[in-house]
Design an enzyme around this catalytic site. Sequence first.
Site, PDB file in Angstrom:
ATOM      1  CB  CYS A   1      -0.868   0.001   1.235  1.00  0.00           C
ATOM      2  SG  CYS A   1      -1.601  -1.599   1.598  1.00  0.00           S
TER       3      CYS A   1
ATOM      4  NE  ARG B   1       5.288   2.172  -2.692  1.00  0.00           N
ATOM      5  CZ  ARG B   1       5.839   1.374  -1.795  1.00  0.00           C
ATOM      6  NH1 ARG B   1       5.119   0.751  -0.930  1.00  0.00           N
ATOM      7  NH2 ARG B   1       7.129   1.207  -1.770  1.00  0.00           N
TER       8      ARG B   1
ATOM      9  CD1 TRP C   1      -2.949  -4.396  -4.657  1.00  0.00           C
ATOM     10  CD2 TRP C   1      -2.434  -5.927  -3.120  1.00  0.00           C
ATOM     11  NE1 TRP C   1      -2.860  -5.616  -5.279  1.00  0.00           N
ATOM     12  CE2 TRP C   1      -2.557  -6.569  -4.362  1.00  0.00           C
ATOM     13  CE3 TRP C   1      -2.127  -6.698  -2.000  1.00  0.00           C
ATOM     14  CZ2 TRP C   1      -2.361  -7.936  -4.533  1.00  0.00           C
ATOM     15  CZ3 TRP C   1      -1.937  -8.065  -2.161  1.00  0.00           C
ATOM     16  CH2 TRP C   1      -2.048  -8.661  -3.423  1.00  0.00           C
TER      17      TRP C   1
ATOM     18  CG  ASN D   1       2.060   0.755   3.529  1.00  0.00           C
ATOM     19  OD1 ASN D   1       0.869   0.995   3.499  1.00  0.00           O
ATOM     20  ND2 ASN D   1       2.943   1.375   2.768  1.00  0.00           N
ATOM     21  N   GLY D   2       1.915  -3.249   5.504  1.00  0.00           N
ATOM     22  CA  GLY D   2       2.555  -4.446   6.034  1.00  0.00           C
ATOM     23  C   GLY D   2       1.528  -5.409   6.599  1.00  0.00           C
TER      24      GLY D   2
ATOM     25  CD  GLU E   1       9.265  -9.911 -18.349  1.00  0.00           C
ATOM     26  OE1 GLU E   1       9.198 -10.850 -17.550  1.00  0.00           O
ATOM     27  OE2 GLU E   1       8.793  -8.780 -18.110  1.00  0.00           O
TER      28      GLU E   1
ATOM     29  CE  LYS F   1       5.803  -7.495 -17.854  1.00  0.00           C
ATOM     30  NZ  LYS F   1       6.974  -7.247 -17.017  1.00  0.00           N
TER      31      LYS F   1
ATOM     32  CD  GLU G   1       2.781  -8.454 -14.873  1.00  0.00           C
ATOM     33  OE1 GLU G   1       2.898  -7.841 -13.817  1.00  0.00           O
ATOM     34  OE2 GLU G   1       3.626  -8.385 -15.792  1.00  0.00           O
TER      35      GLU G   1
ATOM     36  CG  HIS H   1       8.994 -33.274 -25.624  1.00  0.00           C
ATOM     37  ND1 HIS H   1       9.317 -34.594 -25.820  1.00  0.00           N
ATOM     38  CD2 HIS H   1       9.947 -32.550 -26.249  1.00  0.00           C
ATOM     39  CE1 HIS H   1      10.448 -34.665 -26.522  1.00  0.00           C
ATOM     40  NE2 HIS H   1      10.842 -33.433 -26.799  1.00  0.00           N
TER      41      HIS H   1
ATOM     42  CE  LYS I   1       6.877  -1.186 -10.565  1.00  0.00           C
ATOM     43  NZ  LYS I   1       7.015  -1.925 -11.829  1.00  0.00           N
TER      44      LYS I   1
HETATM   45  C1  F6R Z   1       5.866  -8.212 -13.593  1.00  0.00           C
HETATM   46  C2  F6R Z   1       6.460  -7.777 -12.368  1.00  0.00           C
HETATM   47  C3  F6R Z   1       6.589  -8.761 -11.265  1.00  0.00           C
HETATM   48  C4  F6R Z   1       7.841  -8.456 -10.438  1.00  0.00           C
HETATM   49  C5  F6R Z   1       7.878  -9.367  -9.199  1.00  0.00           C
HETATM   50  C6  F6R Z   1       9.138  -9.146  -8.397  1.00  0.00           C
HETATM   51  O1  F6R Z   1       5.747  -7.171 -14.503  1.00  0.00           O
HETATM   52  O2  F6R Z   1       6.823  -6.644 -12.225  1.00  0.00           O
HETATM   53  O3  F6R Z   1       6.606 -10.073 -11.738  1.00  0.00           O
HETATM   54  O4  F6R Z   1       8.970  -8.658 -11.210  1.00  0.00           O
HETATM   55  O5  F6R Z   1       6.772  -9.104  -8.392  1.00  0.00           O
HETATM   56  O6  F6R Z   1       9.247  -7.828  -7.995  1.00  0.00           O
HETATM   57  P1  F6R Z   1      10.640  -7.158  -7.677  1.00  0.00           P
HETATM   58  O7  F6R Z   1      11.439  -7.145  -8.926  1.00  0.00           O
HETATM   59  O8  F6R Z   1      10.313  -5.806  -7.178  1.00  0.00           O
HETATM   60  O9  F6R Z   1      11.282  -8.030  -6.629  1.00  0.00           O
END
Ligand code: F6R
Length: 592
Positions: free
Chosen positions: A2, A27, A72, A98-99, A469, A473, A476, A492, A587
């Site tokens: 958050c 966040r 969040w 937060n937490g 990746e 993306k 997501e 396979h 994030k």
């Molecule tokens: C995808 C994405 C996530 C982060 C993952 C790890 O676009 O951003 O998969 O890569 O949550 O986060 P970090 O890199 O901050 O440890």
Amino acid sequence: MCGIVGAVGLISPKEYVFKGLKMLDYRGYDSAGVAYFNSGIKIYKDVGSVEHLLTIVPEEIKTNIMIGHTRWATHGSPTKLNTHPHISFNQRICLVHNGVIENYVELKKFLLGKNYSFYGETDSEVVANLLEYYYLEYGDIIETIKKVMSEIKGSYAITFFTDDIKDTLYVLKNASPLVVGLGKGFNLVASDASPMIEYTNEFIELEDKEFGYITNDKVAIFNKAGKPIDKQAIHKDVELISHDLKGYPHYMLKEIEEIPQTVNRLINTYFQKGKYQFDKNLLKDLEESDHIIFIACGTSYHAGLVGGRYLEKYNKSTSRFIASEWAFHPTYPGAKPFIIMISQSGETADLIHCLKIVKEHNLKNLIITNTGGSTLDRNCMYSLLLHSGVEVSVASTKAYVAQVTLLAMLAGALGNDKQVVEDLRNCLDVVHGIQDHYKPLIMKVAEEIKDKKSVFFLGRSFDYFLSLEASLKLKEISYIHSEAIPGGELKHGPIALIEKGIPVIVFITDPDTASSMRGNIEEVKTRGAKVYTIATKSLYRSEDTMMVEDYAYYLSSVAIASIAFYLAYYVALAKGLNVDKPRNLAKSVTVE
Ligand code: F6R
């Protein structure tokens, strides 16, 4: 996950708090709220966006103290009652948190036994009440905070105010970031520095188990024993933490387009006057280690897959793990293992868990992160910063490319191979070429796949890592199911899923595997797939979808990752989705 903001003494705390909340809503964006003091504690909060919150708060707010939060949800569903700020039973304490408080159930039981009652389901409301309970008992707020910190277990960044000391915000922190911003005639607090940069670039970062208070002209920080400590203020680069959209409609698009400048900045930071610029002790420890273990999550894990291969090129033995897997079954082969962790945010809980184990076993370690001052940056033995500027869009783009770029350079330094820098520089032309010429074509492909139920990405070796990746993306932010398959694995099992009209996106950039990939294309085409091929110039065929300039094939994740990012972006856009804030995601993932 958050966002927290707080201000004391500003002429308009409301302006700062709302600007800050808007910046931090990447966040967490389930719900948002603010609280301030004006003949009593006033709270406004609701499910929904910060923009919505603005419509329910009074136009004019007269106060010199205010806190705000974007949520969040972890404990308790995203409802108005669970939204922060939280107020204690007798209306004495108002906080944002937060937490995750791990022992909140026991604490709640204790408070219920003291005739407290609760309006919501959150662990944060329990902390507000615990603060009030001890405040009423001790009558001293510093003693109260010390007592509460000795009782709560888990992660927290908390700021709160009381109903009787109207000019002071209290702060306490453990395993969740909290930063104080120093002003003249005012002081600020936030979960990261970015919302404060319009007001100051002098900051104090709280360490775990530190607490303190801020007024308009004073900042006092204490260690966990309650002893005042003299914290050095740090100066932060405004440009690198700015949230300015710079005219772009979305952060994701802006951040994709910042890739060339990100790569360039890394080259100029870590390679100067013809020499790699890495800490000599770090290089020595890496050289002397007999096994290197990469640990990360999500996109950063994908960068780790690439990085592992880079080090193997220079005869290092490596393994790669997803953090949440390694945390529960840690393995570290060899007599001298070295751990490389990768994290854009530097705050990912799964990785922080791993770091605890790494430290328990005295393993040498490095964090590669974009966030200076983050928990992992501060607590790892070595830290290499990505210098990419803040990444706001939840979907990571420029940070991924930066991670791979830095790993290529680190491997180059270990292998004494300067060609890597040349190869990276050449990638910049490829990236510019994609930005300048391919967006309309990618938009067209996006239109074609936006209503599909499933999309497959195929590649081998480095193109497979990029496919992973690309697939993450796309799912997501467009919510389309997608999978990445190494070309050789198709037969396979996964080929069973290929049917008429299914989009298969193929990367062909590696001369050694190009003809096998052509074979894969035939296999899926025969089964009716709609194939989109991205190939480098020397491997290109007229039936392919996109031709990119040649580059050193091991750098696919630098040179052509933007194709994957644009594709995900344009698909999400075509579906009318919230590109920067996809559903259910945050994030920085600060809970396990
Ligand atoms: C995808 C994405 C996530 C982060 C993952 C790890 O676009 O951003 O998969 O890569 O949550 O986060 P970090 O890199 O901050 O440890």
